[in-house]
Structure formats: C-alpha cells, structure tokens
Design an enzyme around this catalytic site. Structure first.
Site, PDB file in Angstrom:
ATOM      1  N   GLN A 170      48.997  38.397  37.321  1.00  0.00           N
ATOM      2  CA  GLN A 170      48.318  39.479  36.594  1.00  0.00           C
ATOM      3  C   GLN A 170      46.816  39.444  36.904  1.00  0.00           C
ATOM      4  OE1 GLN A 170      49.952  41.882  34.716  1.00  0.00           O
ATOM      5  NE2 GLN A 170      47.956  42.881  34.635  1.00  0.00           N
ATOM      6  N   ASP A 229      54.565  42.440  43.852  1.00  0.00           N
ATOM      7  CA  ASP A 229      53.423  43.347  43.671  1.00  0.00           C
ATOM      8  C   ASP A 229      52.919  43.886  45.008  1.00  0.00           C
ATOM      9  OD1 ASP A 229      52.634  44.081  41.145  1.00  0.00           O
ATOM     10  OD2 ASP A 229      51.439  42.285  40.778  1.00  0.00           O
ATOM     11  N   LYS A 276      55.700  44.434  30.651  1.00  0.00           N
ATOM     12  CA  LYS A 276      56.550  44.063  31.791  1.00  0.00           C
ATOM     13  C   LYS A 276      57.707  43.173  31.319  1.00  0.00           C
ATOM     14  CE  LYS A 276      52.685  44.601  34.943  1.00  0.00           C
ATOM     15  NZ  LYS A 276      51.571  43.991  35.684  1.00  0.00           N
TER      16      LYS A 276
END
Ligand code: NAD
Length: 279
Positions: free
Chosen positions: A95, A118, A51
């Site tokens: 994450q 997200d 990422k």
C-alpha cells in the site's frame, strides 16, 4: 449525458470473480493476497480495509501485514522475501505511499513479478509498455474495462490525461496508446492545461485536486473519467472534476464516488485470480 457506473459494473465483476474462485477452490487452489501497510495514514488504512472486505466477499484469502511508521527497510524487504516464498500467497500488494525513509522503488522491486498484482514492478511496467500480457495497474485497467463495458472504443480518439504518476497517469497513457488512441499527458508543469484538456474527446483526470477541471476546460460531448479522490472539509468525497457544471457538457462521465474507485478494487480481485491461476 450518460453516467459510467463503475459501482454497478464492479458488482458484476465481483459476481464473476466469486464463480471463478469456486472453480479454483474445487481444484484445491484458494487464491491468497498479502497486503503490506506501513504507518498510520488513515486513507491507506481505509483502502486496505476496502480491499480486505472485497477479498472476503469473493473468497480470496487475505492477510494484512501492518508495520509501524519507523520500521526499517531491511525488515520490510525480509517480510516481502518471506511472502515471495509462501506458496499460499499468490499476490502481494504494497500500500502506497511509504514513509519517507523507505526507498519505494527498492520495495516494489522486491516483490516477485509473478505476485505483483498491482503491476508496479519495473519488469511488469516494461511489459505493459511493450503491450505484452502482464499485471496491469488496477486503476487504469479499471478505466479500460469501464470504457469497454460502455462500448467506448479508444482507437483514434484524442485523449488528454491530466496527472502523470507511475500508478495512474503513466500506465493509463500506455494502455490507451496500446489501444491506438492519440495520447496527450499533462502534469503540474504543463503550461496551459486548458489548451490540452479542451481538445480531448476523452479526458481522464487523476491529480488529487477538487474542482481542477471546470466546464470551460472541456469540449462539448467529451467523455470524462474522474480518477481523483478528495475529501472536502465538510467530509464530502469529490473527484477532480467540477461535476455539476461539467457533466451537462459530456457524452459520458464517471461520478465520484461510484465511478473509478470500485473498478480499482474489482481489478485487484481479477489480478489476484490471474496470479492464482498461474500457480
Ligand atoms: P500523485 O500525487 O502521485 O500524482 C499527481 C499527478 O498530478 C502528478 O503527475 C502531478 O504532476 C499532477 N498534478 C498535480 N497538480 C496538478 C495541477 N494543478 N495541474 C495538472 N497536473 C497536476 O497522485 P496519484 O497517486 O497519481 O493520485 C492522483 C489522484 O487519484 C488522487 O486524488 C488519488 O487519491 C486518486 N486515486 C484514485 C484511485 C481510485 O481508485 N479512484 C486510485 C489511485 C489514485
């Protein structure tokens, strides 16, 4: 059989993202993404590095906050609170998975919903269910983009999704329902998986078990999307679908690697740009 080439499409999306970011920078806005990674799970660190690299390629400023496995929940919440207030950070990504002693829901809820690139905050999950504009989780959004790029119209299709997690299967179900498909969603407690998968015009699998889907479970001419990522003992990366035997039966199929994975990262870039635009 045609391959749904997520790698190639993601490169086009990245090129467009680079241009969009140039335009934003000309207006004095550099999109910023903060990533929180806790513990030393090697897969998590690999994803975070991917990422970070993608952000660098397109001109997004990214900061990686690495925290030890035994970090307290309060410290994580305090860090997120600071990121929420930082005007240079447009997107915050936690994450997953988090260590066992941390309440994942509490942490995800602490992220400001306007920076939730997200799409995991309950507020944004609710908006997705209602088919309102929101941040959509990157993996299912990437699948929708891939279908669109190959002119596959979900409307009216019988879809089977295998895997019902909050980050993959459930948002995938909502997106396809919103696109007027008929959606059947299966999980570990589904009684006879094959009876479901075999009916599907569009079969989407996100479980994390190599070779779960074999040729006898797939309808002739089906479109198969493999979200799973499994590392075999010999180091090879494979999906959840037994690709060699299933692919000859399909009209379209995603490879692993090179299918959904690169699309997920491309969607993170798009969501970060979307957040920066609303600064
Ligand atoms: P998860 O463990 O949270 O959820 C797995 C789901 O699969 C659950 O709903 C579970 O009930 C179901 N399941 C487990 N075993 C099953 C079985 N034998 N039959 C039917 N259903 C079964 O996992 P997740 O986070 O949703 O990830 C799923 C897979 O997708 C993993 O391989 C992960 O690495 C991969 N993934 C890929 C991307 C990408 O960008 N390609 C992104 C996210 C996750």
């Amino acid at each position: 059989m045609q391959i749904l080439d997520g790698k190639a499409l993601s490169l086009k999306i990245k090129a467009k993202a680079k241009e969009d970011i140039k335009t934003l920078k000309a207006k004095g806005i550099t999109p910023g993404l903060a990533v929180v990674v806790i513990g030393d799970d090697s897969a998590s660190h690999t994803y975070v590095r991917m990422k970070e690299k993608a952000c660098e390629e397109v001109g997004i400023y990214s900061i990686i906050h690495k925290m030890p496995d035994d970090i307290s929940q309060d410290k994580i919440l305090e860090t997120i609170g600071m990121m929420n207030k930082n005007p240079n950070i447009d997107g915050i990504l936690i994450q997953l998975p988090l260590p066992k002693h941390i309440d994942t829901t509490k942490v995800l809820q602490a992220v400001c919903e306007k920076k939730d690139v997200d799409g995991f905050h309950p507020f944004n999950v609710g908006k997705l269910v209602l088919n309102l504009d929101t941040f959509t989780p990157c993996t299912p959004l990437g699948v929708m983009k891939l279908l669109k790029a190959y002119k596959i119209e979900p409307k009216g299709l019988d879809v089977c999704i295998v895997g019902a997690s909050n980050i993959v299967g459930k948002p995938m179900m909502n997106l396809l329902l919103n696109a007027n498909a008929s959606v059947d969603i299966c999980h570990i407690y589904t009684k006879e998986l094959k009876a479901h998968t075999k009916r599907a015009d569009l079969l989407i699998v996100g479980v994390g078990r190599a070779n779960l889907i074999t040729k006898d479970m797939v309808k002739d001419g089906a479109i198969v999307i493999d979200i799973g990522i499994n590392r075999l003992e010999n180091g090879k990366l494979v999906g959840d679908v037994a690709y060699d035997e299933v692919s000859p039966k399909c009209s379209f199929i995603t490879p692993v690697p090179g299918g959904v994975g690169p699309m997920t990262i491309a969607m993170l870039l798009e969501n970060s740009i979307k957040a920066a635009r609303s600064r």
